[in-house]
Design a protein around this motif. Structure first.
Motif, PDB file in Angstrom:
ATOM      1  N   THR A 115       1.002  -0.720   0.174  1.00 53.04           N
ATOM      2  CA  THR A 115      -0.183   0.018  -0.066  1.00 53.04           C
ATOM      3  C   THR A 115       0.829   1.417  -0.231  1.00 53.04           C
ATOM      4  O   THR A 115       1.872   1.211   0.993  1.00 53.04           O
ATOM      5  N   ASP A 116       0.705   1.876  -1.368  1.00 51.64           N
ATOM      6  CA  ASP A 116       1.514   3.486  -0.785  1.00 51.64           C
ATOM      7  C   ASP A 116       1.114   4.540  -0.655  1.00 51.64           C
ATOM      8  O   ASP A 116      -0.332   4.200   0.444  1.00 51.64           O
TER       9      ASP A 116
ATOM     10  N   ASN B 253      -3.088   4.000  -2.664  1.00 46.37           N
ATOM     11  CA  ASN B 253      -2.808   2.717  -3.692  1.00 46.37           C
ATOM     12  C   ASN B 253      -2.797   1.107  -3.330  1.00 46.37           C
ATOM     13  O   ASN B 253      -1.557   1.311  -2.751  1.00 46.37           O
TER      14      ASN B 253
ATOM     15  N   THR C 288      -1.214  -2.880  -3.559  1.00 45.45           N
ATOM     16  CA  THR C 288      -0.970  -3.764  -5.287  1.00 45.45           C
ATOM     17  C   THR C 288      -1.515  -5.243  -4.376  1.00 45.45           C
ATOM     18  O   THR C 288      -0.440  -5.182  -3.085  1.00 45.45           O
TER      19      THR C 288
END
Length: 140
Positions: A33-34, A38, A40
């Protein structure tokens, strides 16, 4: 080694640092998680165990039909597709190659030979009054 360019990560729910190695066999879910939220998600499996073949042993010779099974993957017999549980009837030399989803491979080379050795120089049940030279084409 698993790397990611930004954010924080968990592997199966535990904190995970970029550049860390995962080596134990098992199923994994990596979630990165950024700062913007976001996400992935990557699910993967590490499988280092080769498939297990039953019914034949590498290097063996059999004089009967052989039913062959394997616990996972896909197989070829002398280069042709082969299904687990199938039976080999024909005499000959065989190479069975079983490959699992992770690319682990087990190979068994075996022979089915139901032809009796040929013996020359004597005949069963005959008595001789001369020396005999006895030969046979295979075996001991």
């Amino acid at each position: 080694m698993i790397t990611f360019n930004t954010g924080i990560a968990t592997l199966n729910g535990d904190s995970f640092a970029s550049g860390s190695e995962v080596s134990a066999e098992g199923d994994y879910t990596l979630i990165v998680t950024d700062a913007m939220g976001n996400v992935t998600t990557i699910a993967f499996t590490i499988d280092k165990t080769v498939p297990i073949i039953s019914g034949v042993t590498d290097g063996s010779i059999y004089n009967t039909n052989q039913s062959i099974t394997f616990n996972e993957g896909t197989a070829t017999l002398n280069g042709d597709p082969f299904a687990s549980g199938a039976t080999i009837f024909a005499e000959g030399d065989y190479t069975l190659v079983v490959t699992d989803e992770a690319g682990n491979v087990t190979t068994a080379n075996f022979t089915i030979d139901r032809t009796a050795p040929t013996v020359t120089g004597v005949v069963y049940g005959v008595s001789y009054n001369t020396d005999r030279t006895i030969t046979f084409n295979e075996g001991t």
